[in-house]
Design an enzyme around this catalytic site. Structure first.
Site, short mmCIF file in Angstrom:
data_model
loop_
_atom_site.label_atom_id
_atom_site.label_comp_id
_atom_site.label_asym_id
_atom_site.label_seq_id
_atom_site.Cartn_x
_atom_site.Cartn_y
_atom_site.Cartn_z
N GLU A 141 0.79 -1.06 0.22
CA GLU A 141 0.04 0.10 -0.07
C GLU A 141 1.00 1.37 0.00
O GLU A 141 1.68 1.61 0.99
CB GLU A 141 -0.83 0.09 1.31
CG GLU A 141 -1.66 1.46 1.53
CD GLU A 141 -2.39 1.51 2.77
OE1 GLU A 141 -2.26 0.35 3.69
OE2 GLU A 141 -3.11 2.52 3.02
N ASP B 145 -1.34 -1.02 5.64
CA ASP B 145 -1.22 -0.35 6.99
C ASP B 145 -2.23 -1.01 8.08
O ASP B 145 -3.08 -1.60 7.46
CB ASP B 145 -1.46 0.80 7.00
CG ASP B 145 -0.22 1.99 6.28
OD1 ASP B 145 0.76 1.27 6.24
OD2 ASP B 145 -0.46 2.96 6.01
N ASP C 159 -4.46 0.26 9.68
CA ASP C 159 -5.44 0.96 9.87
C ASP C 159 -6.74 0.69 8.96
O ASP C 159 -6.64 -0.18 8.54
CB ASP C 159 -4.93 2.50 9.89
CG ASP C 159 -4.36 2.91 8.34
OD1 ASP C 159 -4.98 1.75 7.36
OD2 ASP C 159 -4.05 3.73 8.10
N ASP D 275 -7.85 2.16 6.73
CA ASP D 275 -7.71 2.04 5.14
C ASP D 275 -7.06 1.01 4.72
O ASP D 275 -7.20 0.29 3.67
CB ASP D 275 -6.71 3.46 4.66
CG ASP D 275 -7.82 4.50 4.11
OD1 ASP D 275 -9.02 4.55 4.36
OD2 ASP D 275 -7.20 5.63 3.88
#
Ligand code: TTJ
Length: 648
Positions: free
Chosen positions: A436, A509, A511, A513
């Site tokens: 990513e 990541d 998180d 997203d």
């Protein structure tokens, strides 16, 4: 003589179970987390068999502290009388004879759910201790087994306390409690997610039975009940949750012929992909097989007939294709039968040739009855209209597909500047990291071992495959790049032989997203490259969230809990670094934590993981705002429930 015979047989029993100890892999595949769950299913399957055959209605699974599990049913109770040949109680046979299973008398059972099973004795052989309580004929019986170490040798699954009456009973049932042996499974733990997913699936497949899962491992007791009066129809509704459907309720059929039974449910969504799930004796057949073929033929035939009769197809118009009828289709097919033959790369394909014809015949009759019922007219018309729409775009889609294939052909022109390929040509060793973001991609390119690791940075989010047509999916740059890099093609043309990387590792990541990107990619692989997942090539990298450092020593922490523990060990003065994303790690840190095969942490994606991701995407990207809001609330903390059990 008789006495000598008895003890000879007795020794044979012991040898049998010791073979399981010696080579657990031969019986349960692995001694890792999967194997631990396997020995639990062996017990659960027996209880489910009993209630699925109409004896009792509930199986309860309790997870107790110290990795102990308890499974109980309210069936007839395992027989306690002496086995005529073996001269030991029935329950002792079940738990000490390899392959004895719970079924002495095969004829009393229509079908056996535990056909894939190796039997409860394997669970006993691999347990530190196991005890059974049986309520039957007014009495409560108990027998205890254990695996003591004698002269440095483990005697596995031997009787510790013979069958004894320990009380009275006003009802019937069987309760098995056991502790998987840490000498075999180390400190592997039972996973709520793994067990609940399987129980839910089993409850859908066995209409009306109640499966209860209770986690008593902490003070906060968690309990769920899986019970679906609609059976597969409820399953299909569940799979379609959050999607707009073309009609409701789902088509539901069941039919029997002698000892063969087929059940199926179908409902179309307004999307473009097809999801058919099939089972044989409750075992998922991810590679399909003759039952799925029979279903497809029956559906296509009956609905073509209907389309003609109802005037959708004129005389000289050709029939619609099967694939037209399957656009947006969600279907579950379950057959129960004897002498199952499994085939395919992963032995998850039903091979029995006669099943195709049987399913086709039985389901054709049922579908025809369904189309003739006036109350189904609106639904039947909707199915035909959906298929007509599919046929219209079929030609255009095929042209687009050809174009895309040309574009993605061997030279891989569209990869230039993006994919940092590896130098080695050992496909069995090569790894592709899908990373990513450009900055993390840059770090990964610096950090990697270029002899076998290739890096593909992703910019932005890959396309949501839920809503997009095949045309648009192939036109999407990120997706086209992935297809081109892997070399396998997609859908019907997918060919594992051409896979250029043995491991495909998603690095996003920790998180929201990142979770979304992971779910989108998994959904794409699940829908268009499913064998890639089934064959175990897809992985998710686990970047740490923190790094603690003190006097040249350091420690990576993958979650809050680990951080707390790390702080205890290293003391307050340790310097804490928090990684907000992969991009904040320098190349060395990225290498150690997520890329170096010797030290990295990553999880292999299972088909179940992908199904969950697929479902999440359907809901998040689907049309139902209420469902969506509910889901987001429930899973607000993406990283806490990131589909992957944190224990490895
Ligand atoms: C066998 O035929 C006579 C009546 O009982 C049948 C039987 O085996 N029933 C049975 C087995 N009920 N429950 C079990 C069972 C339940 C668990 C949880 C585990 C095992 C190994 C068996």
């Amino acid at each position: 003589m008789a006495g000598a015979n008895y003890s000879a047989e007795d020794i044979h029993v012991l040898e049998g179970l010791e073979a399981v100890r010696k080579r657990p892999g031969m019986y349960i595949g692995t001694t890792g987390n999967k194997g631990l769950h396997h020995i639990l299913w062996e017990i659960i399957d027996n209880g489910i068999d009993e209630v699925a055959n109409g004896f009792g209605d509930t199986v309860t699974i309790e997870l107790l502290p110290d990795t102990v599990a308890r499974v109980s049913d309210n069936g007839r109770g395992v027989p306690i009388d002496k086995h005529p040949k073996l001269k030991i109680s029935g329950v002792e046979v079940v738990f000490t004879q390899l392959h004895a299973g719970a079924k002495f008398d095969n004829d009393s059972y229509g079908f056996s759910g535990g056909l894939h099973g190796v039997g409860a004795s394997v669970t006993n052989a691999l347990s530190e201790w196991l005890n059974v309580e049986v309520k039957r004929g007014g009495s409560l019986y108990r027998i205890e087994f254990w695996s003591p170490e004698i002269d440095g040798q483990v005697k596995s699954g031997v009787t510790k306390t013979p069958l004894t009456v320990i009380g009275e009973a006003s009802d019937t049932g069987t309760t098995v409690t056991f502790k998987p042996d840490p000498r075999v499974f180390g400190d592997e733990k039972f996973s709520w997610n793994t067990i609940s997913t399987r129980l839910r699936e089993t409850a859908y497949l066995n209409k009306g039975i109640k499966l209860v899962l209770i986690d008593r491992r902490t003070d906060e007791v968690r309990e769920e009940v899986y019970h679906f009066e609609g059976g597969l129809a409820d399953y299909v509704s569940y799979l379609n949750e959050g999607r707009s459907t073309v009609y409701a309720p789902p088509i539901y059929c069941e039919a029997k012929l002698d000892r063969f039974e087929v059940i199926c449910a179908v409902q179309h969504g307004d999307n473009y992909n097809e999801s058919i799930y099939s089972y044989v004796n409750n075992i998922p057949t991810s590679e399909g097989g003759t039952h799925e073929m029979g279903f497809k033929v029956a559906f296509t035939k009956v609905f073509n007939d209907y389309a003609r009769k109802a005037g959708f197809l004129k005389d000289k118009q050709p029939n619609l294709l099967g694939e037209d009828f399957r656009e947006g289709m969600v279907a579950v097919i379950s057959v129960r039968m004897q002498n199952v033959q499994f085939e395919g790369q992963t032995k998850t394909k039903l091979g029995n040739p006669d099943v195709r014809q049987k399913v086709e015949q039985l389901l054709s009759d049922e579908f025809e009855k369904w189309t003739k019922d006036p109350k189904n007219k609106i639904s039947a018309d909707a199915i035909v209209e959906k298929a007509l729409g599919a046929a219209k775009t079929r030609e255009a889609a095929r042209r687009a597909k050809d174009l895309a294939r040309q574009k993605n052909s061997l030279n891989g022109a569209n990869l230039i500047g993006k994919l940092a390929s590896c130098t080695g040509k050992r496909y069995d060793r090569n790894e592709l990291f899908i990373v990513e973001g450009d900055s993390a991609g840059g770090s990964a390119k610096q950090a990697r071992d270029r002899s076998f690791q290739a890096i593909l940075p992703l910019r932005g989010k890959p396309l949501n495959v839920e809503k997009a047509s095949l045309e648009r999916i192939l036109g999407n740059e990120e997706i086209a790049t992935i297809i081109s890099a892997l070399g396998t093609g997609i859908e019907n043309e997918f060919d594992l032989e051409h896979l250029k990387y043995n491991k495909v590792i998603i690095l996003a990541d920790a998180d929201q997203d990142g979770a979304h990107i992971r779910a989108l990619l998994l959904t794409f692989f699940f829908r268009y490259m499913r064998p890639l997942i089934i064959d175990g090539h897809v992985y998710v990298g686990m970047p740490p969230l923190y790094r603690l450092q003190k006097n040249g020593e350091f420690k990576y922490c993958y979650d809050e809990k680990a951080l707390e523990e790390g702080r205890k060990v290293m003391g307050k003065s340790a310097i804490l670094q928090r990684f907000k994303g992969l991009g904040e790690m320098n190349p060395e840190q990225l290498w150690e934590t997520t890329m170096d095969p010797k030290t990295r942490t990553m999880t292999r994606v299972t088909l179940e993981d992908a199904i969950i991701a697929d479902k999440r995407i359907s809901i998040l990207m689907g049309d139902d705002p209420v469902q969506r809001r509910k889901y987001i609330y429930e899973y607000a903390d993406f990283n806490k429930v990131d589909d992957f059990d944190t224990q490895r």
